[in-house]
Design a protein around this motif. Structure first.
Motif, PDB file in Angstrom:
ATOM      1  N   ASP A 130      -6.718  13.596  26.050  1.00  0.00           N
ATOM      2  CA  ASP A 130      -7.769  12.756  25.451  1.00  0.00           C
ATOM      3  C   ASP A 130      -7.560  11.265  25.675  1.00  0.00           C
ATOM      4  N   TRP A 131      -6.597  10.894  26.531  1.00  0.00           N
ATOM      5  CA  TRP A 131      -6.190   9.487  26.571  1.00  0.00           C
ATOM      6  C   TRP A 131      -7.328   8.548  26.956  1.00  0.00           C
ATOM      7  N   ARG A 132      -8.247   9.003  27.801  1.00  0.00           N
ATOM      8  CA  ARG A 132      -9.304   8.081  28.247  1.00  0.00           C
ATOM      9  C   ARG A 132     -10.184   7.656  27.071  1.00  0.00           C
ATOM     10  N   VAL A 148      -9.995  12.464  18.719  1.00  0.00           N
ATOM     11  CA  VAL A 148     -11.360  13.000  18.708  1.00  0.00           C
ATOM     12  C   VAL A 148     -11.333  14.512  18.507  1.00  0.00           C
ATOM     13  N   VAL A 149     -12.292  15.002  17.712  1.00  0.00           N
ATOM     14  CA  VAL A 149     -12.360  16.436  17.395  1.00  0.00           C
ATOM     15  C   VAL A 149     -13.814  16.906  17.449  1.00  0.00           C
ATOM     16  N   ASN A 150     -14.012  18.146  17.065  1.00  0.00           N
ATOM     17  CA  ASN A 150     -15.307  18.827  17.240  1.00  0.00           C
ATOM     18  C   ASN A 150     -16.500  18.158  16.560  1.00  0.00           C
ATOM     19  N   ASN A 151     -16.342  17.711  15.334  1.00  0.00           N
ATOM     20  CA  ASN A 151     -17.413  16.978  14.642  1.00  0.00           C
ATOM     21  C   ASN A 151     -16.810  16.261  13.434  1.00  0.00           C
ATOM     22  N   ASN A 152     -17.657  15.616  12.649  1.00  0.00           N
ATOM     23  CA  ASN A 152     -17.122  14.844  11.522  1.00  0.00           C
ATOM     24  C   ASN A 152     -16.550  15.751  10.439  1.00  0.00           C
ATOM     25  N   ALA A 153     -17.118  16.947  10.314  1.00  0.00           N
ATOM     26  CA  ALA A 153     -16.578  17.906   9.352  1.00  0.00           C
ATOM     27  C   ALA A 153     -15.148  18.284   9.755  1.00  0.00           C
ATOM     28  N   ALA A 154     -14.924  18.476  11.055  1.00  0.00           N
ATOM     29  CA  ALA A 154     -13.578  18.786  11.553  1.00  0.00           C
ATOM     30  C   ALA A 154     -12.646  17.597  11.317  1.00  0.00           C
ATOM     31  N   ALA A 155     -13.183  16.388  11.488  1.00  0.00           N
ATOM     32  CA  ALA A 155     -12.373  15.190  11.258  1.00  0.00           C
ATOM     33  C   ALA A 155     -11.895  15.155   9.804  1.00  0.00           C
ATOM     34  N   ALA A 156     -12.828  15.443   8.865  1.00  0.00           N
ATOM     35  CA  ALA A 156     -12.459  15.435   7.447  1.00  0.00           C
ATOM     36  C   ALA A 156     -11.433  16.527   7.149  1.00  0.00           C
ATOM     37  N   LEU A 157     -11.660  17.713   7.710  1.00  0.00           N
ATOM     38  CA  LEU A 157     -10.730  18.827   7.493  1.00  0.00           C
ATOM     39  C   LEU A 157      -9.324  18.448   7.951  1.00  0.00           C
ATOM     40  N   LEU A 158      -9.252  17.829   9.113  1.00  0.00           N
ATOM     41  CA  LEU A 158      -7.955  17.487   9.695  1.00  0.00           C
ATOM     42  C   LEU A 158      -7.260  16.379   8.908  1.00  0.00           C
ATOM     43  N   VAL A 159      -8.011  15.363   8.516  1.00  0.00           N
ATOM     44  CA  VAL A 159      -7.423  14.254   7.751  1.00  0.00           C
ATOM     45  C   VAL A 159      -6.898  14.780   6.412  1.00  0.00           C
ATOM     46  N   LEU A 160      -7.727  15.576   5.721  1.00  0.00           N
ATOM     47  CA  LEU A 160      -7.334  16.062   4.402  1.00  0.00           C
ATOM     48  C   LEU A 160      -6.164  17.033   4.501  1.00  0.00           C
ATOM     49  N   ILE A 312      -1.565  13.156  12.562  1.00  0.00           N
ATOM     50  CA  ILE A 312      -2.712  14.041  12.794  1.00  0.00           C
ATOM     51  C   ILE A 312      -2.522  14.801  14.106  1.00  0.00           C
ATOM     52  N   GLN A 313      -2.012  14.107  15.124  1.00  0.00           N
ATOM     53  CA  GLN A 313      -1.847  14.758  16.436  1.00  0.00           C
ATOM     54  C   GLN A 313      -0.779  15.849  16.399  1.00  0.00           C
ATOM     55  N   ARG A 314       0.103  15.781  15.418  1.00  0.00           N
ATOM     56  CA  ARG A 314       1.116  16.838  15.307  1.00  0.00           C
ATOM     57  C   ARG A 314       0.626  18.020  14.470  1.00  0.00           C
ATOM     58  N   ASN A 315      -0.540  17.909  13.844  1.00  0.00           N
ATOM     59  CA  ASN A 315      -1.079  19.011  13.026  1.00  0.00           C
ATOM     60  C   ASN A 315      -1.566  20.137  13.945  1.00  0.00           C
ATOM     61  N   PRO A 316      -1.026  21.351  13.771  1.00  0.00           N
ATOM     62  CA  PRO A 316      -1.423  22.450  14.667  1.00  0.00           C
ATOM     63  C   PRO A 316      -2.928  22.760  14.630  1.00  0.00           C
ATOM     64  N   LEU A 317      -3.612  22.370  13.544  1.00  0.00           N
ATOM     65  CA  LEU A 317      -5.063  22.623  13.473  1.00  0.00           C
ATOM     66  C   LEU A 317      -5.828  21.867  14.557  1.00  0.00           C
ATOM     67  N   LEU A 318      -5.233  20.767  15.040  1.00  0.00           N
ATOM     68  CA  LEU A 318      -5.938  19.967  16.057  1.00  0.00           C
ATOM     69  C   LEU A 318      -6.300  20.823  17.268  1.00  0.00           C
ATOM     70  N   ARG A 319      -5.413  21.755  17.596  1.00  0.00           N
ATOM     71  CA  ARG A 319      -5.652  22.626  18.746  1.00  0.00           C
ATOM     72  C   ARG A 319      -6.958  23.424  18.562  1.00  0.00           C
ATOM     73  N   ALA A 320      -7.247  23.777  17.319  1.00  0.00           N
ATOM     74  CA  ALA A 320      -8.446  24.580  17.035  1.00  0.00           C
ATOM     75  C   ALA A 320      -9.699  23.710  16.939  1.00  0.00           C
ATOM     76  N   LEU A 321      -9.513  22.422  16.786  1.00  0.00           N
ATOM     77  CA  LEU A 321     -10.661  21.539  16.500  1.00  0.00           C
ATOM     78  C   LEU A 321     -10.966  20.568  17.633  1.00  0.00           C
ATOM     79  N   ARG A 322     -10.165  20.631  18.689  1.00  0.00           N
ATOM     80  CA  ARG A 322     -10.287  19.602  19.726  1.00  0.00           C
ATOM     81  C   ARG A 322     -11.575  19.760  20.541  1.00  0.00           C
ATOM     82  N   LEU A 323     -11.862  18.709  21.313  1.00  0.00           N
ATOM     83  CA  LEU A 323     -13.066  18.695  22.143  1.00  0.00           C
ATOM     84  C   LEU A 323     -12.829  19.395  23.467  1.00  0.00           C
ATOM     85  N   ASP A 324     -13.888  19.975  24.009  1.00  0.00           N
ATOM     86  CA  ASP A 324     -13.824  20.582  25.338  1.00  0.00           C
ATOM     87  C   ASP A 324     -14.059  19.516  26.408  1.00  0.00           C
ATOM     88  N   LYS A 325     -13.857  19.893  27.655  1.00  0.00           N
ATOM     89  CA  LYS A 325     -13.927  18.905  28.745  1.00  0.00           C
ATOM     90  C   LYS A 325     -15.322  18.304  28.907  1.00  0.00           C
TER      91      LYS A 325
END
Ligand SMILES: *Cc1c(COP(=O)(O)O)cnc(C)c1O
Length: 470
Positions: A130-132, A148-160, A312-325
């Motif tokens: 995601d570096w770019r 960056v993640v799937n949507n704002n709901a995912a962002a809230a889930l990950l932060v919380l 946040i980047q170390r949270n394993p949930l990020l893998r499930a919530l990340r953006l596709d190419k």
């Protein structure tokens, strides 16, 4: 009729094999394959059987074949597909929210095949994913960390989940009910493993002793952007909450939702909170949607200090919530458009449509009205240009009323019809469906989101309606 009787063959209904032999199905089979045609025909004959059992006359093989073809074509129809959003709500959640720029579409096409998603072309080995976009976000907002993640709901889930699992999260009472579904945030908080605690009243921002006590035992305070703010009101509200939160060593998370990436006042629009304002006023973390005022693809963007983003980047949930190419490519293209604030309005449809001058919309209406009336005249539809109001939608608060012009479609008196439903239905069935809004016995087509380059395509659609109204 009971289930057993329905299951038994009815001699009055033709067999699948017999209907499959109809010439009418030959080209359907050629286009879509036999398998799906047989599936459609099974449904169609089952329904025919139920109708016959209920006393309606038996249909011939041809009629059943036509029904099956129609069904297959409906199943195989591409979607989501393009529509004209003339509802007057620019960021319409049911209509795909932000329309993306050409550059984003080209970027999606460019990344669709093999691409350097996680590959460093200089070093020739594995690279960061995601570096770019993260670098672009840092440069554009001044935040020193971004994810960056799937949507704002995912962002809230990950932060919380990262910072408040097993702990309390505080929210001001006035903010919870106003979010697109108050339950939404409460449910996400629960699934993140945290508990939401409301404090204060809708009006007051200063915390009393009771609230301070709750805050002292929580992990985080969420500040959801609500209501109409000017920049002073917004930064004061964030700074006020941040002060209370930081006194107790808690984190403050500002959920901007539809937040704009840059100050919309540059384009003559009212103020909308930006991540830079939130972070500047003391928020530790901010999240916002990619497909609202920002003008890009569905995405959730989290910004904040580098060490918090690293957690946040170390949270394993990020893998499930990340953006596709594809969305990374599109988001990158949209963010690059922001590099030059003097041209971003021209490059991004969302900013262009929201800041479109009322005179430009009125001029479109004047130009289109006679052509639209001609296209619809044989059906007895009257077309008038009327003043109306558009809105940004998707919780962009300040931009609730934008003066605009609509074409008002209503039945002429001679038709003796009133309900505009059939007009709306007909326009929805065009190759490029036209979606308006019904108001006071008329269909309004708000022209804010119909830019002049699309006038010809729009008129070509309307001409398809000739003699099609029922
Ligand atoms: C739109 C919005 C959301 C939901 O965002 P998604 O990207 O659809 O998940 C959450 N909070 C606020 C304040 C919003 O405006």
């Amino acid at each position: 009729m009971n289930a057993e009787a329905l299951a038994a063959p009815d001699p009055r209904i033709p067999s699948i094999e017999r209907v499959m032999a109809c010439p009418a199905l030959e080209s359907t089979c050629r286009r879509h394959g036999r398998t799906i045609v047989v599936q459609a025909l099974r449904e169609v004959t089952a329904e025919a059987k139920a109708r016959v059992a209920a006393g309606t006359p038996v249909q011939d093989d041809e009629a059943l074949a036509v029904q099956a073809t129609r069904r297959v074509e409906q199943w195989m129809r591409q979607g989501p597909r393009r529509v004209f959003n003339l509802t007057g709500t620019v960021l319409h959640t049911n209509l795909g929210r932000a329309p993306m720029p050409e550059a984003a579409m080209a970027a999606i096409a460019g990344a669709a095949g093999a691409c350097d998603l996680e590959f460093d072309l200089v070093a020739g080995n594995r690279g960061e994913r995601d570096w770019r976009v993260e670098q672009l976000l840092q440069r554009l907002t001044g935040a020193d960390g971004a994810v960056v993640v799937n949507n704002n709901a995912a962002a809230a889930l990950l932060v919380l989940n990262t910072f408040a699992m097993g702990k309390d999260v505080v929210i001001s009472r006035g903010e919870l009910p106003e979010i697109g579904g108050s339950l939404h945030l409460a449910n996400i908080t629960r699934r993140a493993g945290a508990r939401l605690r409301e404090v204060g009243t809708a009006k007051r921002t200063h915390m009393g002793e009771y609230e301070e006590n709750i805050v002292a035992h929580a992990a985080m305070l969420i500040k959801v952007s609500t209501g109409n703010y000017d920049i002073r009101g917004f930064t004061a509200a964030v700074a006020d909450a941040a002060a209370a939160v930081h006194r107790h060593g808690l984190l403050m998370y500002s959920e901007l939702g539809s937040g704009a990436l840059i100050d919309l006042r540059l384009f003559g629009l009212p103020y909308e909170p930006t991540p830079e304002d939130s972070l500047g006023a003391g928020a530790d973390l901010v999240s916002l949607c990619g497909d609202k005022l920002l003008g890009g693809p569905q995405a959730g963007i989290i910004l904040g200090r580098r060490e918090l983003i690293a957690r946040i980047q170390r949270n394993p949930l990020l893998r499930a919530l990340r953006l596709d190419k594809l969305r990374l490519a599109a988001l990158g293209a949209v963010l690059r458009a922001y590099a030059d604030p003097s041209t971003v309005r021209d490059k991004l449809p969302v900013l262009r449509l929201l800041s479109r001058p009322a005179e430009s919309i009125a001029a479109s209406a004047e130009e289109l009205r006679p052509a639209v009336e001609r296209a619809l005249a044989s059906q007895g539809v009257n077309v008038e240009a009327v003043a109306c109001e558009s809105q940004a939608g998707s919780g962009a608060h300040a931009l609730t009323r934008l003066p605009s012009t609509a074409l008002r479609l209503a039945w002429s008196a001679a038709t003796r019809k009133i309900n505009p439903g059939p007009i709306a239905r007909q326009l929805r069935s065009l190759d490029v469906p036209v979606i308006g809004r019904i108001e006071k016995n008329a269909l309004l087509l708000d022209l804010r989101c119909l830019e002049p380059v699309d006038h010809d395509l729009f008129l070509a659609q309307l001409r398809q309606t000739r003699n099609q109204f029922r």
